[in-house]
Motif scaffolding. Sequence first.
Motif, PDB file in Angstrom:
ATOM      1  N   ASN A 109       0.999  -1.153  -0.027  1.00 43.92           N
ATOM      2  CA  ASN A 109       0.176   0.071  -0.049  1.00 43.92           C
ATOM      3  C   ASN A 109       0.796   1.234  -0.128  1.00 43.92           C
ATOM      4  OD1 ASN A 109      -1.791   2.117   0.458  1.00 43.92           O
ATOM      5  ND2 ASN A 109      -2.955   0.824   1.735  1.00 43.92           N
ATOM      6  N   LEU A 110       1.001   1.939  -0.793  1.00 49.57           N
ATOM      7  CA  LEU A 110       1.607   3.084  -1.182  1.00 49.57           C
ATOM      8  C   LEU A 110       0.564   4.491  -1.608  1.00 49.57           C
ATOM      9  CD1 LEU A 110       4.393   2.097  -3.661  1.00 49.57           C
ATOM     10  CD2 LEU A 110       4.594   2.249  -1.064  1.00 49.57           C
ATOM     11  N   SER A 111      -0.562   4.375  -1.042  1.00 55.44           N
ATOM     12  CA  SER A 111      -1.450   5.379  -1.155  1.00 55.44           C
ATOM     13  C   SER A 111      -1.143   6.868  -0.416  1.00 55.44           C
ATOM     14  CB  SER A 111      -2.786   4.961  -0.246  1.00 55.44           C
ATOM     15  OG  SER A 111      -3.516   3.857  -1.075  1.00 55.44           O
ATOM     16  N   LEU A 112      -1.300   7.649  -1.148  1.00 55.96           N
ATOM     17  CA  LEU A 112      -0.636   9.061  -0.646  1.00 55.96           C
ATOM     18  C   LEU A 112       0.750   9.301  -0.383  1.00 55.96           C
ATOM     19  CD1 LEU A 112      -3.785   9.664   2.116  1.00 55.96           C
ATOM     20  CD2 LEU A 112      -3.570  10.581  -0.453  1.00 55.96           C
ATOM     21  N   CYS A 113       1.620   8.293  -1.023  1.00 52.70           N
ATOM     22  CA  CYS A 113       2.929   8.401  -1.005  1.00 52.70           C
ATOM     23  C   CYS A 113       3.221   9.395  -2.330  1.00 52.70           C
ATOM     24  CB  CYS A 113       3.565   7.159  -1.001  1.00 52.70           C
ATOM     25  SG  CYS A 113       3.588   6.072   0.299  1.00 52.70           S
ATOM     26  N   LYS A 114       3.160  10.664  -2.148  1.00 51.79           N
ATOM     27  CA  LYS A 114       2.750  11.429  -3.500  1.00 51.79           C
ATOM     28  C   LYS A 114       4.277  11.712  -4.142  1.00 51.79           C
ATOM     29  CE  LYS A 114      -1.120  14.032  -1.880  1.00 51.79           C
ATOM     30  NZ  LYS A 114      -1.993  13.460  -2.793  1.00 51.79           N
ATOM     31  N   GLN A 115       5.441  11.382  -3.410  1.00 50.45           N
ATOM     32  CA  GLN A 115       6.624  11.510  -4.249  1.00 50.45           C
ATOM     33  C   GLN A 115       7.010  10.222  -5.031  1.00 50.45           C
ATOM     34  OE1 GLN A 115       9.874  13.441  -2.036  1.00 50.45           O
ATOM     35  NE2 GLN A 115       8.754  13.457  -0.110  1.00 50.45           N
ATOM     36  N   ILE A 116       6.418   9.265  -4.878  1.00 54.29           N
ATOM     37  CA  ILE A 116       6.713   7.979  -5.790  1.00 54.29           C
ATOM     38  C   ILE A 116       6.304   8.385  -7.257  1.00 54.29           C
ATOM     39  CG2 ILE A 116       5.694   5.719  -6.191  1.00 54.29           C
ATOM     40  CD1 ILE A 116       7.735   6.215  -3.584  1.00 54.29           C
ATOM     41  N   THR A 117       7.029   7.821  -8.017  1.00 56.86           N
ATOM     42  CA  THR A 117       6.818   7.877  -9.511  1.00 56.86           C
ATOM     43  C   THR A 117       7.216   6.540 -10.196  1.00 56.86           C
ATOM     44  OG1 THR A 117       9.423   8.408 -10.156  1.00 56.86           O
ATOM     45  CG2 THR A 117       7.991  10.458  -9.201  1.00 56.86           C
ATOM     46  N   ASP A 118       7.116   6.653 -11.426  1.00 53.45           N
ATOM     47  CA  ASP A 118       7.148   5.545 -12.351  1.00 53.45           C
ATOM     48  C   ASP A 118       8.471   4.634 -12.067  1.00 53.45           C
ATOM     49  OD1 ASP A 118       5.004   6.046 -13.470  1.00 53.45           O
ATOM     50  OD2 ASP A 118       5.768   7.219 -15.373  1.00 53.45           O
ATOM     51  N   SER A 119       9.538   5.432 -11.801  1.00 51.88           N
ATOM     52  CA  SER A 119      10.666   4.921 -11.333  1.00 51.88           C
ATOM     53  C   SER A 119      10.569   3.589 -10.164  1.00 51.88           C
ATOM     54  CB  SER A 119      11.701   5.819 -10.669  1.00 51.88           C
ATOM     55  OG  SER A 119      12.889   5.017 -10.276  1.00 51.88           O
ATOM     56  N   SER A 120       9.987   4.035  -9.024  1.00 57.37           N
ATOM     57  CA  SER A 120       9.520   2.817  -8.170  1.00 57.37           C
ATOM     58  C   SER A 120       8.636   1.789  -8.668  1.00 57.37           C
ATOM     59  CB  SER A 120       8.686   3.671  -6.812  1.00 57.37           C
ATOM     60  OG  SER A 120       9.685   4.367  -6.055  1.00 57.37           O
ATOM     61  N   LEU A 121       7.662   2.019  -9.473  1.00 59.08           N
ATOM     62  CA  LEU A 121       7.063   0.840 -10.117  1.00 59.08           C
ATOM     63  C   LEU A 121       7.812  -0.020 -11.029  1.00 59.08           C
ATOM     64  CD1 LEU A 121       3.549   2.655 -11.392  1.00 59.08           C
ATOM     65  CD2 LEU A 121       4.211   1.728  -9.175  1.00 59.08           C
ATOM     66  N   GLY A 122       9.010   0.577 -11.381  1.00 56.04           N
ATOM     67  CA  GLY A 122       9.869  -0.423 -12.111  1.00 56.04           C
ATOM     68  C   GLY A 122      10.576  -1.402 -11.123  1.00 56.04           C
ATOM     69  N   ARG A 123      10.817  -1.037 -10.022  1.00 52.61           N
ATOM     70  CA  ARG A 123      11.551  -1.639  -9.114  1.00 52.61           C
ATOM     71  C   ARG A 123      10.405  -2.718  -8.356  1.00 52.61           C
ATOM     72  NH1 ARG A 123      16.939  -1.461  -6.967  1.00 52.61           N
ATOM     73  NH2 ARG A 123      17.787   0.349  -7.437  1.00 52.61           N
ATOM     74  N   ILE A 124       9.212  -2.256  -8.152  1.00 51.94           N
ATOM     75  CA  ILE A 124       8.256  -3.121  -7.748  1.00 51.94           C
ATOM     76  C   ILE A 124       8.159  -4.173  -8.665  1.00 51.94           C
ATOM     77  CG2 ILE A 124       5.864  -3.320  -7.111  1.00 51.94           C
ATOM     78  CD1 ILE A 124       6.124  -0.355  -6.095  1.00 51.94           C
ATOM     79  N   ALA A 125       7.971  -3.951 -10.111  1.00 51.67           N
ATOM     80  CA  ALA A 125       7.782  -4.953 -11.158  1.00 51.67           C
ATOM     81  C   ALA A 125       8.839  -5.987 -11.411  1.00 51.67           C
ATOM     82  CB  ALA A 125       7.365  -4.129 -12.394  1.00 51.67           C
ATOM     83  N   GLN A 126      10.003  -5.536 -10.870  1.00 48.12           N
ATOM     84  CA  GLN A 126      11.206  -6.266 -11.039  1.00 48.12           C
ATOM     85  C   GLN A 126      11.302  -7.368  -9.800  1.00 48.12           C
ATOM     86  OE1 GLN A 126      14.745  -3.915 -11.709  1.00 48.12           O
ATOM     87  NE2 GLN A 126      16.182  -5.966 -11.899  1.00 48.12           N
ATOM     88  N   TYR A 127      11.111  -6.868  -8.519  1.00 49.66           N
ATOM     89  CA  TYR A 127      11.555  -7.547  -7.360  1.00 49.66           C
ATOM     90  C   TYR A 127      10.255  -8.088  -6.825  1.00 49.66           C
ATOM     91  CZ  TYR A 127      16.221  -5.682  -8.117  1.00 49.66           C
ATOM     92  OH  TYR A 127      17.576  -5.460  -8.674  1.00 49.66           O
ATOM     93  N   LEU A 128       9.098  -7.721  -6.959  1.00 50.21           N
ATOM     94  CA  LEU A 128       7.751  -8.171  -6.479  1.00 50.21           C
ATOM     95  C   LEU A 128       6.779  -8.952  -7.305  1.00 50.21           C
ATOM     96  CD1 LEU A 128       6.936  -5.055  -4.244  1.00 50.21           C
ATOM     97  CD2 LEU A 128       8.833  -6.574  -3.882  1.00 50.21           C
ATOM     98  N   LYS A 129       7.349  -9.805  -7.775  1.00 41.60           N
ATOM     99  CA  LYS A 129       6.621 -10.603  -8.649  1.00 41.60           C
ATOM    100  C   LYS A 129       5.398 -11.365  -8.509  1.00 41.60           C
ATOM    101  CE  LYS A 129       9.730 -10.246 -12.220  1.00 41.60           C
ATOM    102  NZ  LYS A 129       9.416  -9.510 -13.591  1.00 41.60           N
ATOM    103  N   ASN A 130       5.279 -11.539  -7.058  1.00 43.39           N
ATOM    104  CA  ASN A 130       4.255 -12.111  -6.446  1.00 43.39           C
ATOM    105  C   ASN A 130       3.238 -11.475  -5.992  1.00 43.39           C
ATOM    106  OD1 ASN A 130       5.109 -14.799  -7.007  1.00 43.39           O
ATOM    107  ND2 ASN A 130       6.272 -14.929  -5.344  1.00 43.39           N
TER     108      ASN A 130
END
Length: 403
Positions: free
Chosen positions: A126-147
């Motif tokens: 849950n990253l709701s209202l984490c307003k500084q998060i950008t697409d860069s973080s989603l790249g990390r998430i997609a790479q390492y949190l496959k499940n």
Amino acid sequence: MFQMETHISCLFPEILAIIFCYLDVKDKGRVAQVCAAWRDASYHKSVWRGVEAKLHLRRANPSLFPSLQTRGIKKVQILSLRRSLSYVIQGMPHIESLNLCGCFNLTDNGLGHAFVQDIPSLRVLNLSLCKQITDSSLGRIAQYLKNLEVLELGGCSNITNTGLLLIAWGLHRLKSLNLRSCRHVSDVGIGHLSGMTRSAAEGCLSLEKLTLQDCQKLTDLSLKHVSKGLNKLKVLNLSFCGGISDAGMIHLSQMSQLCSLNLRSCDNISDTGIMHLAMGSLRLSGLDVSFCDKIGDQSLAYIAQGLYQLKSLSLCSCHISDDGINRMVRQMHELKTLNIGQCVRITDKGLELIADHLTQLTGIDLYGCTKITKRGLERITQLPCLKVLNLGLWQMTESERVR
């Protein structure tokens, strides 16, 4: 005859653990301080099953994560984050749920330092209202949190279609995605999620719940993508999406797995859109069209014809009258919740029709229904299953008051 006195201290640790399961989280911690036997019993993992630890990460505490692991706690909510997020990930290698909602100081850099290798156990983020998060973080998430199965991004207003492409590339097990108020997301991004760009990403085709509330750039093309690619979808929230129209409902009407549809404050949805929904293969159990100004009595007739399996229906502030209620109630045998607050044309006659035919109702919202009187309310309160009655702004006249 000798009689042994029984006392709680005689109970086996397994029995104490069963008892402690029923305590709230604070009391679970308190019983551990009573004595050594209770402490040992309270540390049994069954006592803490499903518990989410709520933490303020302010200063180093070497015993924190070993203590959580001993109890078998795998769900964590970070209430305030003044230390590195990697401190959490390293301390809980088998974490299953991480809630960072409202951690305003979390940055791409901080998240990048935490997610540096596969975390196969993590299912909910849950990253709701984490307003500084950008697409860069989603790249990390997609790479390492496959499940990952649940991803909450509500209020992450810097997310773009590129971020959704990364999600569609890496998170194939995702079942729930919340993109509320992600203002840059458009039809292209929904196309990525729906597998329309297979050359770049397979898509999140296992999605069962998708929240697109207040995504203002979406049009009916997004609904076409969703209907073609996300055929496992059960819950779809499109509230406050002003760019979708009646034509988009034609696409949604073919989604036979869809159970819940939220169109609240979608200003371009009218009776025609409800007609399209009712004529398709939908088997909805929940529909919300509150504050849709173009919806009136004709919609209730369509609902009775094609959406009669609804268990929950919200029509707050719609232009409906007793006539519309009359055209609907005889078919809606399964309806449990009816919200008609601020429907100012509803009178006691409408309430009498509801009381006569909607006998399974457990809740009704009549907030701001200014034309109803004590007579109508008396009929409603006789419904055999009614548990919730919201009156709000309703006022009795002096002559109607129960003395």
